[in-house]
Design a protein around this motif. Structure first.
Motif, PDB file in Angstrom:
ATOM      1  N   LEU A   1       0.862  -1.187   0.000  1.00  0.00           N
ATOM      2  CA  LEU A   1       0.000   0.000   0.000  1.00  0.00           C
ATOM      3  C   LEU A   1       0.893   1.230   0.000  1.00  0.00           C
ATOM      4  O   LEU A   1       1.736   1.393   0.889  1.00  0.00           O
ATOM      5  N   ILE A   2       0.720   2.090  -1.002  1.00  0.00           N
ATOM      6  CA  ILE A   2       1.508   3.315  -1.112  1.00  0.00           C
ATOM      7  C   ILE A   2       0.682   4.457  -0.525  1.00  0.00           C
ATOM      8  O   ILE A   2      -0.382   4.801  -1.036  1.00  0.00           O
TER       9      ILE A   2
ATOM     10  N   GLY B   1      -1.978  12.553   1.280  1.00  0.00           N
ATOM     11  CA  GLY B   1      -3.159  12.089   2.013  1.00  0.00           C
ATOM     12  C   GLY B   1      -3.980  11.057   1.277  1.00  0.00           C
ATOM     13  O   GLY B   1      -5.113  10.762   1.692  1.00  0.00           O
ATOM     14  N   THR B   2      -3.460  10.512   0.188  1.00  0.00           N
ATOM     15  CA  THR B   2      -4.147   9.446  -0.535  1.00  0.00           C
ATOM     16  C   THR B   2      -3.369   8.140  -0.360  1.00  0.00           C
ATOM     17  O   THR B   2      -2.197   8.155   0.038  1.00  0.00           O
ATOM     18  N   ALA B   3      -4.009   7.040  -0.661  1.00  0.00           N
ATOM     19  CA  ALA B   3      -3.348   5.740  -0.553  1.00  0.00           C
ATOM     20  C   ALA B   3      -3.937   4.795  -1.587  1.00  0.00           C
ATOM     21  O   ALA B   3      -5.158   4.752  -1.786  1.00  0.00           O
ATOM     22  N   ASP B   4      -3.087   4.016  -2.242  1.00  0.00           N
ATOM     23  CA  ASP B   4      -3.507   3.038  -3.241  1.00  0.00           C
ATOM     24  C   ASP B   4      -2.563   1.841  -3.194  1.00  0.00           C
ATOM     25  O   ASP B   4      -1.374   1.961  -2.863  1.00  0.00           O
TER      26      ASP B   4
ATOM     27  N   MET C   1       3.749  -2.849   3.893  1.00  0.00           N
ATOM     28  CA  MET C   1       3.623  -4.250   3.497  1.00  0.00           C
ATOM     29  C   MET C   1       3.154  -5.029   4.723  1.00  0.00           C
ATOM     30  O   MET C   1       3.704  -4.881   5.814  1.00  0.00           O
ATOM     31  N   VAL C   2       2.123  -5.891   4.547  1.00  0.00           N
ATOM     32  CA  VAL C   2       1.565  -6.651   5.672  1.00  0.00           C
ATOM     33  C   VAL C   2       1.313  -8.081   5.235  1.00  0.00           C
ATOM     34  O   VAL C   2       1.191  -8.375   4.037  1.00  0.00           O
ATOM     35  N   THR C   3       1.225  -8.979   6.222  1.00  0.00           N
ATOM     36  CA  THR C   3       0.740 -10.329   5.935  1.00  0.00           C
ATOM     37  C   THR C   3      -0.770 -10.368   6.166  1.00  0.00           C
ATOM     38  O   THR C   3      -1.332  -9.522   6.881  1.00  0.00           O
ATOM     39  N   ASP C   4      -1.412 -11.390   5.583  1.00  0.00           N
ATOM     40  CA  ASP C   4      -2.877 -11.407   5.619  1.00  0.00           C
ATOM     41  C   ASP C   4      -3.436 -11.657   7.019  1.00  0.00           C
ATOM     42  O   ASP C   4      -4.624 -11.440   7.260  1.00  0.00           O
ATOM     43  N   GLY C   5      -2.579 -12.092   7.961  1.00  0.00           N
ATOM     44  CA  GLY C   5      -3.056 -12.293   9.319  1.00  0.00           C
ATOM     45  C   GLY C   5      -3.595 -11.024   9.951  1.00  0.00           C
ATOM     46  O   GLY C   5      -4.412 -11.089  10.877  1.00  0.00           O
ATOM     47  N   LEU C   6      -3.167  -9.855   9.449  1.00  0.00           N
ATOM     48  CA  LEU C   6      -3.640  -8.588  10.019  1.00  0.00           C
ATOM     49  C   LEU C   6      -5.108  -8.352   9.709  1.00  0.00           C
ATOM     50  O   LEU C   6      -5.854  -7.849  10.560  1.00  0.00           O
ATOM     51  N   ILE C   7      -5.546  -8.725   8.505  1.00  0.00           N
ATOM     52  CA  ILE C   7      -6.881  -8.295   8.072  1.00  0.00           C
ATOM     53  C   ILE C   7      -7.800  -9.430   7.673  1.00  0.00           C
ATOM     54  O   ILE C   7      -9.014  -9.230   7.580  1.00  0.00           O
ATOM     55  N   GLU C   8      -7.266 -10.618   7.425  1.00  0.00           N
ATOM     56  CA  GLU C   8      -8.121 -11.696   6.930  1.00  0.00           C
ATOM     57  C   GLU C   8      -9.037 -12.200   8.040  1.00  0.00           C
ATOM     58  O   GLU C   8      -8.582 -12.553   9.124  1.00  0.00           O
TER      59      GLU C   8
END
Length: 539
Positions: A441-442, A447-450, A481-488
């Motif tokens: 995620l940039i 103030g934007t993110a994509d 950069m994150v692993t899916d454990g944060l949000i899945e």
């Protein structure tokens, strides 16, 4: 005599509408050693039974005259048997009139246990009363045993489903309390001398025993189980058993069911009170011993898992550089976080890396598919391989190809997701190779993110990897950069979770630490998977 062959006296509810009859039959019963409660009518008998039911002092048998003024004895018997808490009360009908076979049949059909024709010999009346009481007690004992066996089966199913030692201890404590009808405490003493304990739910949470009491219990368990095999039932007197485990601030002798796990490395103790609370019941103790055995069997794999989890966590912490030990990366600030899964979940293979190369800074976040010590071990190998490969090669796509080949050669059947990003601090040029992972995620300084449009096959399946995705970071921009454990989350579409992550990142305070902490506060509680985060910013 009772079920053990000893003569016992009974409390008899005598229902007779004639005063002379009540007197004569009552005197006979009292001479035989029984206590007598007299009633003149059926309704009077029901009122007396209701009052005694509330006090918990139901009689042992009802001796009912067939000819009553308000209802016949058969109707009274039916009414007694229709009440759930009185259905087990034995009823003996008697009559001074001529006894017809039909009368006996009516008495049995109404639920009565016997029929007496009076006058009769005192010995016969006493024998019939005692036989009815004995049969009722045998039935009650059989029913109680059946209920306890059902409770034991239900508890064993619950403890076998426990996912942690604490869940197991709670289930065993509540199951022991249900089997014995009183408070219970359960203790596991692990091979590292760590004591796991639980009290049954009927035990108040106020005034819990202090750590000194728990240390005393641990010492007792060590001594009592030394050299033991099988289940040991023993009583520990109150002076040696700490107060407060069964009743707040109160001392009781403790009846213990002790057993070692099969490997002998841990002990299991199911404890119940004795002094002033309950008498020892041999059948009950047999069931508690069975429960102790089942608990020990269930505890062993959980204890082994605890050891494996500890080893996996040690690997994770040993090979993942801590934030204060990250290498100096000129022109780039980096923040990292690693959060292991909740206690009920196995450790996975999440990892991050931040490395210097001749062409800039290489960062990576990945996740070995699976949850076990093996996954953590493969994670270590991938990190070491990446460090070795990037000494003479920095292209993220080439590195992904090499990691894929290494994984298929040494660990066929294992797959891994990884995202690699090479950043030139001088120009902000960023090249990204994504192998089946959540894309970076940039978060722009505006103030934007994509999410970066970077995708590719995961490692371990031998598919070619596309050329790196290229973009440029401006001063102040952050890359996450994150692993899916944060949000899945089960039942939630990953795309929706990624959008929630993007919105939370945009709303976070400036700075890398603030970004990581905000995301963990939003998403990182009691997760079923490990979490790895890496955030960087051009200096």
């Amino acid at each position: 005599m009772d079920v053990h062959g000893k003569r016992t006296d009974a409390t008899v509810l005598l229902v007779d509408d004639t005063a002379a009859g009540r007197y004569a039959m009552g005197a006979l019963l009292r001479r035989a050693g029984h206590q007598v409660v007299a009633a003149a009518t059926g309704n009077e008998a029901l009122v007396e039974l209701d009052a005694r039911l509330r006090r918990g002092t139901l009689p042992d048998v009802a001796l009912v005259d067939v000819e009553l003024s308000d209802m016949n004895g058969f109707e009274l018997c039916r009414r007694i048997k229709a009440r759930p808490h009185m259905a087990g009360l034995p009823v003996v009908h008697f009559s001074a009139s001529a006894v017809h076979p039909g009368d006996r049949c009516r008495g049995l059909e109404a639920g009565g246990e016997a029929y007496l024709a009076v006058p009769a010999e005192p010995e016969e009346i006493d024998a019939v009363v005692r036989a009815a009481v004995r049969s009722a007690r045998l039935r009650a004992d059989d029913q109680a045993l059946a209920r306890r066996l059902t409770l034991l089966s239900e508890t064993i199913v619950t403890i076998q489903a426990a996912r942690s030692l604490q869940e197991l201890a709670d289930a065993a404590a509540n199951g022991t309390a249900r089997l014995t009808g009183g408070p219970a405490a359960v203790f596991f003493l692990g091979p590292d001398d760590e004591l796991y304990r639980a009290l049954s739910q009927d035990r108040t949470s106020l005034a819990l025993p202090d750590e000194g009491a728990h240390r005393a219990v641990a010492g007792l368990l060590r001594r009592l189980t030394r050299g033991q095999s099988g289940v040991q039932i023993t009583t520990v007197p109150a002076p040696l058993w700490p107060a407060g485990f069964f009743r707040p601030g109160m001392q009781h002798d403790a009846r213990l069911a002790l057993i070692l796990t099969q490997d002998g490395k841990a002990s299991v103790c199911l404890a119940t009170p004795t002094r002033g609370v309950r008498r020892v019941n041999p059948e009950e103790e047999t069931l508690v011993a069975r429960l102790a055995q089942a608990t020990a069997y269930a505890a062993e794999p959980l204890l082994m898992y605890q050891v494996e989890r500890h080893v996996a966590l040690t690997l994770q912490h040993s090979f993942l550089p801590q934030p204060h030990r990250l290498p100096e990366l000129p022109g780039i600030d980096v923040a990292v976080r690693y959060v292991p899964a909740s206690q009920q979940t196995e450790i996975g293979g999440d990892f991050y890396a931040a490395l210097r190369t001749d062409d800039g800074v290489l960062v990576a976040v990945g996740d070995v598919v699976g949850h076990s010590l093996d996954a953590a071990t493969v994670m270590v190998e991938i990190r070491h391989a990446l460090r070795a490969y990037c000494v003479d090669e920095s292209d993220p796509a080439v590195l992904a190809e090499r990691l894929d080949k290494m994984l298929r050669y040494y660990h066929p059947g294992i797959t891994t997701t990884v995202c690699l990003a090479l950043i030139d601090p001088a120009t902000g040029r960023t090249r990204i190779a994504n192998a089946g992972h959540i894309p970076p995620l940039i978060i722009r300084d505006t103030g934007t993110a994509d999410y970066a449009k970077a995708a590719g096959p995961l490692l371990g399946i031998g598919l070619p990897h596309p050329a790196p995705t290229e973009l440029f970071l401006e001063a102040g921009d952050r890359l996450l950069m994150v692993t899916d454990g944060l949000i899945e989350t089960r039942g939630t579409d990953l795309a929706a979770s990624m959008e929630h992550l993007r919105a939370a990142a945009v709303g976070a305070l400036p700075g890398l630490d603030a970004l990581c902490d905000t995301l963990l506060d939003c998403f990182g509680h009691e997760r079923e998977d490990d979490i790895a985060l890496l955030a960087l910013r051009l200096g």
